[in-house]
Design a protein around this motif. Structure first.
Motif, PDB file in Angstrom:
ATOM      1  N   GLU A 150      44.749  44.044 -53.257  1.00  0.00           N
ATOM      2  CA  GLU A 150      43.423  43.685 -52.802  1.00  0.00           C
ATOM      3  C   GLU A 150      42.602  43.087 -53.950  1.00  0.00           C
ATOM      4  O   GLU A 150      41.957  42.064 -53.768  1.00  0.00           O
ATOM      5  N   ASN A 151      42.626  43.726 -55.111  1.00  0.00           N
ATOM      6  CA  ASN A 151      41.876  43.195 -56.253  1.00  0.00           C
ATOM      7  C   ASN A 151      42.452  41.863 -56.722  1.00  0.00           C
ATOM      8  O   ASN A 151      41.707  40.987 -57.164  1.00  0.00           O
ATOM      9  N   TYR A 152      43.777  41.729 -56.635  1.00  0.00           N
ATOM     10  CA  TYR A 152      44.422  40.475 -57.023  1.00  0.00           C
ATOM     11  C   TYR A 152      43.930  39.331 -56.147  1.00  0.00           C
ATOM     12  O   TYR A 152      43.556  38.269 -56.642  1.00  0.00           O
ATOM     13  N   GLU A 153      43.921  39.568 -54.837  1.00  0.00           N
ATOM     14  CA  GLU A 153      43.459  38.535 -53.901  1.00  0.00           C
ATOM     15  C   GLU A 153      41.998  38.169 -54.163  1.00  0.00           C
ATOM     16  O   GLU A 153      41.634  36.998 -54.111  1.00  0.00           O
ATOM     17  N   GLN A 154      41.184  39.163 -54.451  1.00  0.00           N
ATOM     18  CA  GLN A 154      39.773  38.896 -54.739  1.00  0.00           C
ATOM     19  C   GLN A 154      39.622  38.052 -55.997  1.00  0.00           C
ATOM     20  O   GLN A 154      38.774  37.164 -56.054  1.00  0.00           O
ATOM     21  N   GLY A 155      40.451  38.324 -57.003  1.00  0.00           N
ATOM     22  CA  GLY A 155      40.417  37.525 -58.221  1.00  0.00           C
ATOM     23  C   GLY A 155      40.801  36.079 -57.967  1.00  0.00           C
ATOM     24  O   GLY A 155      40.184  35.155 -58.499  1.00  0.00           O
ATOM     25  N   VAL A 156      41.832  35.893 -57.139  1.00  0.00           N
ATOM     26  CA  VAL A 156      42.267  34.527 -56.807  1.00  0.00           C
ATOM     27  C   VAL A 156      41.168  33.805 -56.027  1.00  0.00           C
ATOM     28  O   VAL A 156      40.843  32.649 -56.307  1.00  0.00           O
ATOM     29  N   TYR A 157      40.556  34.493 -55.054  1.00  0.00           N
ATOM     30  CA  TYR A 157      39.482  33.875 -54.279  1.00  0.00           C
ATOM     31  C   TYR A 157      38.294  33.526 -55.164  1.00  0.00           C
ATOM     32  O   TYR A 157      37.643  32.493 -54.981  1.00  0.00           O
ATOM     33  N   LYS A 158      38.010  34.363 -56.137  1.00  0.00           N
ATOM     34  CA  LYS A 158      36.904  34.090 -57.059  1.00  0.00           C
ATOM     35  C   LYS A 158      37.181  32.827 -57.877  1.00  0.00           C
ATOM     36  O   LYS A 158      36.296  31.990 -58.053  1.00  0.00           O
ATOM     37  N   PHE A 159      38.425  32.687 -58.369  1.00  0.00           N
ATOM     38  CA  PHE A 159      38.802  31.468 -59.086  1.00  0.00           C
ATOM     39  C   PHE A 159      38.653  30.256 -58.183  1.00  0.00           C
ATOM     40  O   PHE A 159      38.151  29.214 -58.608  1.00  0.00           O
ATOM     41  N   MET A 160      39.107  30.390 -56.952  1.00  0.00           N
ATOM     42  CA  MET A 160      39.043  29.264 -56.019  1.00  0.00           C
ATOM     43  C   MET A 160      37.607  28.813 -55.797  1.00  0.00           C
ATOM     44  O   MET A 160      37.311  27.612 -55.809  1.00  0.00           O
ATOM     45  N   SER A 161      36.710  29.748 -55.611  1.00  0.00           N
ATOM     46  CA  SER A 161      35.327  29.383 -55.307  1.00  0.00           C
ATOM     47  C   SER A 161      34.559  28.936 -56.543  1.00  0.00           C
ATOM     48  O   SER A 161      33.798  27.964 -56.489  1.00  0.00           O
ATOM     49  N   ASN A 162      34.747  29.614 -57.670  1.00  0.00           N
ATOM     50  CA  ASN A 162      33.978  29.270 -58.867  1.00  0.00           C
ATOM     51  C   ASN A 162      34.442  27.977 -59.524  1.00  0.00           C
ATOM     52  O   ASN A 162      33.623  27.244 -60.087  1.00  0.00           O
ATOM     53  N   GLU A 163      35.712  27.697 -59.472  1.00  0.00           N
ATOM     54  CA  GLU A 163      36.264  26.533 -60.179  1.00  0.00           C
ATOM     55  C   GLU A 163      36.669  25.392 -59.255  1.00  0.00           C
ATOM     56  O   GLU A 163      37.199  24.387 -59.727  1.00  0.00           O
ATOM     57  N   ASN A 164      36.470  25.548 -57.953  1.00  0.00           N
ATOM     58  CA  ASN A 164      36.833  24.509 -56.980  1.00  0.00           C
ATOM     59  C   ASN A 164      38.282  24.052 -57.154  1.00  0.00           C
ATOM     60  O   ASN A 164      38.566  22.885 -57.381  1.00  0.00           O
ATOM     61  N   MET A 165      39.203  25.001 -57.068  1.00  0.00           N
ATOM     62  CA  MET A 165      40.616  24.674 -57.220  1.00  0.00           C
ATOM     63  C   MET A 165      41.401  25.182 -56.022  1.00  0.00           C
ATOM     64  O   MET A 165      40.900  26.012 -55.260  1.00  0.00           O
ATOM     65  N   SER A 166      42.607  24.663 -55.884  1.00  0.00           N
ATOM     66  CA  SER A 166      43.465  25.073 -54.774  1.00  0.00           C
ATOM     67  C   SER A 166      43.948  26.505 -54.995  1.00  0.00           C
ATOM     68  O   SER A 166      43.831  27.068 -56.084  1.00  0.00           O
ATOM     69  N   ARG A 167      44.520  27.074 -53.956  1.00  0.00           N
ATOM     70  CA  ARG A 167      45.015  28.452 -54.059  1.00  0.00           C
ATOM     71  C   ARG A 167      46.140  28.559 -55.081  1.00  0.00           C
ATOM     72  O   ARG A 167      46.184  29.509 -55.859  1.00  0.00           O
ATOM     73  N   MET A 168      47.051  27.596 -55.080  1.00  0.00           N
ATOM     74  CA  MET A 168      48.169  27.632 -56.030  1.00  0.00           C
ATOM     75  C   MET A 168      47.664  27.578 -57.470  1.00  0.00           C
ATOM     76  O   MET A 168      48.131  28.326 -58.328  1.00  0.00           O
ATOM     77  N   GLU A 169      46.722  26.687 -57.717  1.00  0.00           N
ATOM     78  CA  GLU A 169      46.180  26.553 -59.067  1.00  0.00           C
ATOM     79  C   GLU A 169      45.408  27.812 -59.473  1.00  0.00           C
ATOM     80  O   GLU A 169      45.528  28.299 -60.599  1.00  0.00           O
ATOM     81  N   ALA A 170      44.632  28.349 -58.549  1.00  0.00           N
ATOM     82  CA  ALA A 170      43.874  29.572 -58.832  1.00  0.00           C
ATOM     83  C   ALA A 170      44.829  30.742 -59.074  1.00  0.00           C
ATOM     84  O   ALA A 170      44.608  31.559 -59.976  1.00  0.00           O
ATOM     85  N   GLN A 171      45.887  30.820 -58.299  1.00  0.00           N
ATOM     86  CA  GLN A 171      46.856  31.898 -58.473  1.00  0.00           C
ATOM     87  C   GLN A 171      47.564  31.767 -59.823  1.00  0.00           C
ATOM     88  O   GLN A 171      47.771  32.770 -60.519  1.00  0.00           O
ATOM     89  N   GLY A 172      47.923  30.546 -60.211  1.00  0.00           N
ATOM     90  CA  GLY A 172      48.547  30.333 -61.518  1.00  0.00           C
ATOM     91  C   GLY A 172      47.626  30.719 -62.654  1.00  0.00           C
ATOM     92  O   GLY A 172      48.034  31.357 -63.627  1.00  0.00           O
ATOM     93  N   ASN A 173      46.359  30.346 -62.543  1.00  0.00           N
ATOM     94  CA  ASN A 173      45.387  30.704 -63.565  1.00  0.00           C
ATOM     95  C   ASN A 173      45.188  32.211 -63.631  1.00  0.00           C
ATOM     96  O   ASN A 173      45.110  32.788 -64.715  1.00  0.00           O
ATOM     97  N   PHE A 174      45.091  32.855 -62.488  1.00  0.00           N
ATOM     98  CA  PHE A 174      44.863  34.295 -62.473  1.00  0.00           C
ATOM     99  C   PHE A 174      46.079  35.040 -63.015  1.00  0.00           C
ATOM    100  O   PHE A 174      45.937  36.033 -63.738  1.00  0.00           O
ATOM    101  N   ASP A 175      47.278  34.568 -62.690  1.00  0.00           N
ATOM    102  CA  ASP A 175      48.491  35.181 -63.242  1.00  0.00           C
ATOM    103  C   ASP A 175      48.518  35.047 -64.763  1.00  0.00           C
ATOM    104  O   ASP A 175      48.876  35.992 -65.474  1.00  0.00           O
ATOM    105  N   ALA A 176      48.148  33.868 -65.259  1.00  0.00           N
ATOM    106  CA  ALA A 176      48.101  33.662 -66.712  1.00  0.00           C
ATOM    107  C   ALA A 176      47.045  34.563 -67.340  1.00  0.00           C
ATOM    108  O   ALA A 176      47.256  35.114 -68.425  1.00  0.00           O
TER     109      ALA A 176
END
Length: 98
Positions: free
Chosen positions: A1-27
């Motif tokens: 749940e927290n992981y998904e929230q982090g990915v969604y936060k990246f998506m909204s704050n940085e205007n990026m796709s889900r794949m890109e946000a997920q890659g950034n969050f994993d890094a």
């Protein structure tokens, strides 16, 4: 749940796709300090790291596959020799004695 929230936060704050946000969050989760440094360098106009396709060029994938096969083969040989009480290098006798 927290992981998904982090990915969604990246998506909204940085205007990026889900794949890109997920890659950034994993890094970020893997090494936050290095990710933060890379992020600041990108913001200054430096190199933009591609976290989605990193390490996916065909040459790299083939090399990874070959190394994996070699390591797994040696591991399987080791397990076989251990279980059957056989010397690890016995298979080489066929090539050496000729």
């Amino acid at each position: 749940e927290n992981y998904e929230q982090g990915v969604y936060k990246f998506m909204s704050n940085e205007n990026m796709s889900r794949m890109e946000a997920q890659g950034n969050f994993d890094a970020y989760l893997e090494n936050p300090n290095d990710w933060a440094y890379q992020y600041l360098q990108e913001k200054k106009g430096g190199f933009k790291k591609d976290y989605v396709n990193d390490g996916m060029n065909p040459q790299s994938l083939v090399l990874k596959g070959i190394w994996s096969a070699v390591i797994l083969g040696l591991g399987a040989r080791g397990v076989y020799c251990y279980m059957n009480d056989v010397y690890f290098y016995d298979f080489l006798k066929a090539f050496i004695n000729k």
